[in-house]
Write an enzyme that holds these catalytic residues in place. Structure first.
Site, PDB file in Angstrom:
ATOM      1  N   HIS A 273      -7.494  -5.511  -0.621  1.00 13.20           N
ATOM      2  CA  HIS A 273      -6.344  -4.670  -0.307  1.00 13.20           C
ATOM      3  C   HIS A 273      -5.465  -5.256   0.805  1.00 13.20           C
ATOM      4  CE1 HIS A 273      -4.211  -0.888  -0.492  1.00 13.20           C
ATOM      5  NE2 HIS A 273      -4.303  -0.746   0.810  1.00 13.20           N
TER       6      HIS A 273
ATOM      7  N   ASP B 256      -9.653  -3.131  -5.389  1.00  9.83           N
ATOM      8  CA  ASP B 256      -9.283  -4.135  -4.379  1.00  9.83           C
ATOM      9  C   ASP B 256     -10.056  -3.930  -3.079  1.00  9.83           C
ATOM     10  OD1 ASP B 256      -8.040  -2.060  -2.998  1.00  9.83           O
ATOM     11  OD2 ASP B 256      -6.006  -2.823  -3.264  1.00  9.83           O
TER      12      ASP B 256
ATOM     13  N   SER C 146       0.805  -1.223   0.000  1.00  7.30           N
ATOM     14  CA  SER C 146       0.000   0.000   0.000  1.00  7.30           C
ATOM     15  C   SER C 146       0.841   1.279   0.000  1.00  7.30           C
ATOM     16  CB  SER C 146      -0.972  -0.063   1.187  1.00  7.30           C
ATOM     17  OG  SER C 146      -1.940   0.930   1.098  1.00  7.30           O
TER      18      SER C 146
END
Ligand SMILES: *[C@@H]1O[C@H](CO)[C@@H](O)[C@H](O)[C@H]1NC(C)=O
Ligand SMILES: *[C@@H]1O[C@H](CO)[C@@H](O)[C@H](O)[C@H]1NC(C)=O
Length: 427
Positions: free
Chosen positions: A400, A367, A203
């Protein structure tokens, strides 16, 4: 018809063979760079600390060591209403427009424990392992193929509240992290016979890595970086971040009132960095619609004004916009691994009641957190760049954060690491 999942599994099997035939001592060192909220953070309150209520008084803080340090992130007491407010005021950071930089709240000292080790990223609270597991499954998978913490496996935790700023603007906390990460890369390489490093980010960590790479000379990158694997990177921000700024984000924790953490979330410069980028999002498409106005990625400054956060406008325009103006190719080999096919906020519809009320959310592909266009932004930006080697691997149905624990995702990440380790160095 070909089944894509079956195909992926076959690739993994063949990679595992390659990996097991490699001698463990030949592994390129791996450094893990977590995402926002992905590592522990500690705080200490000094006499300058001004609590908003008796409950937040520094004598009532959680378990402290003998120097007064306690875990600020993550501490389960934030789940309890009255303490959420104490947590929030200690987490807040403040923009000082004279210094053009951010600082902690007065009287709150913070530090990031265990820099260099994976210890601070495995669990967010080592006493609550089960509910605060972060990179533990990934670290375990790396250990299974011969990686050892502190030898050829390292962690680069950081104060994720602070983002970077465009060239020419100070950002003392985040810049210090980039320097620490650079030193860690050099030390890890030197202690492993000069082998270049594999950077593995999740991320927000990916945005930091990209900045580290492009802010250092190409000769440095070629000497020290073998490969960059970027998991779930929001290259162009997310629409969800607009929801966070407008209405707060309880991060899926049902007991937390999002409005209690909104002010703190707005204050973080890393969150401002994650607003939808006008370079990546379609700027004629409204992302937020209210009865009074609609906002595309071109209207973020106006949006900040209208949601009641005008303090964000100046740093957004001067520090963030020029930072996200161009996705510069770092010219080190990159693999992006992303989840797809999970419903992700695409448009937020606010009613007459304003931004304190949850909006109606229209979903599209992504996601679950990051929109497709943002996950794929580097593929679009570097499509014609011959000097940038880029591979994108899509994992249908992986979200995610489940990318860090889903078995198929982990096998694929490990397979990629094995395959990189079995390539002859091109430098
Ligand atoms: C951008 O969004 C507008 C409005 O939704 C749409 O009409 C247009 O086709 C989009 N452009 C691209 C390139 O997707
Ligand atoms: C729209 O404008 C009205 C009047 O200025 C205001 O009360 C309301 O909160 C606004 N709504 C939104 C969603 O911005």
């Amino acid at each position: 018809m070909k089944d894509p999942l079956l195909h992926i599994q076959m690739v993994i099997v063949s990679m595992a063979v390659i990996c097991s035939s490699e001698s463990i001592t030949n592994l390129h060192p791996v450094i893990l760079i977590p995402g926002s909220g992905g590592n522990q953070l500690e705080a200490r309150l000094t006499s300058k600390y001004k609590p908003s209520s008796l409950l937040c008084n520094r004598w009532f803080s959680p378990r402290k060591d003998n120097e007064g340090w306690f875990r600020l992130w993550f501490d389960p007491s934030v789940l309890l209403g009255p303490f959420t407010k104490c947590f929030s005021e200690r987490m807040m950071i403040y923009y000082d427009s004279d210094k053009d930089d951010y600082d902690n709240a007065p009287g709150v000292e913070t530090r990031v424990p265990h820099f260099g080790s994976t210890q601070a990223l495995r669990f967010l609270d080592p006493h609550l392992k089960y509910i605060t597991t972060y990179m533990e499954p990934l670290v375990k998978s790396l250990e299974e193929i011969g990686y050892v913490d502190g030898i050829n496996l390292f962690g680069a935790p950081y104060d994720f509240r602070y983002g970077l700023a465009a060239e020419g603007h100070p950002s003392h906390v985040a810049s210090k992290f980039l320097t620490q990460l650079k030193n860690l890369i050099e030390t890890a390489s030197n202690s492993n016979e000069g082998k270049p490093i594999i950077l593995l980010s999740h991320s927000l960590g990916g945005l930091f890595v990209l900045q580290l790479l492009i802010r250092n000379p190409i000769s440095w990158r070629q000497k020290y970086i073998k490969h960059f694997i970027a998991l779930s990177t929001p290259w162009g921000g997310t629409v969800e971040e607009m929801l966070t700024f407008a209405s707060g984000n309880a991060l899926g924790v049902p007991l937390v009132n999002p409005l209690l953490v909104r002010e703190e979330q707005r204050s973080c410069s890393s969150n401002l960095w994650l607003m939808p980028s006008p370079q990546v999002f379609n700027t004629t498409k409204p992302l937020v619609i209210t009865p009074n106005a609609s906002y595309s990625a071109n209207d973020i400054a106006q949006f900040l004004e209208d949601i009641g956060f005008p303090q964000g406008v100046k740093p957004y325009k001067s520090r963030i916009l020029p930072l996200v103006e161009k996705l510069v190719a770092p010219e080190v080999p990159i693999t992006c691994i992303i989840g797809t096919g999970v419903k992700t906020p695409e448009t937020l519809l606010y009613g007459e009641c304003g931004f304190d009320k949850r909006p109606e959310v229209v979903y599209d592909n992504g996601d679950g957190t990051v929109n497709m266009v943002s996950l794929l932004a580097v593929e679009n930006a570097w499509a014609n760049d011959k000097s940038q080697s880029l591979k994108v691997i899509k994992l249908p149905g992986v979200s995610h954060t489940s990318i860090l624990k889903d078995d198929l995702a982990l096998d694929l990440i490990i397979g990629e690491i094995c395959s990189i380790n079995s390539q002859f160095s091109s430098y």
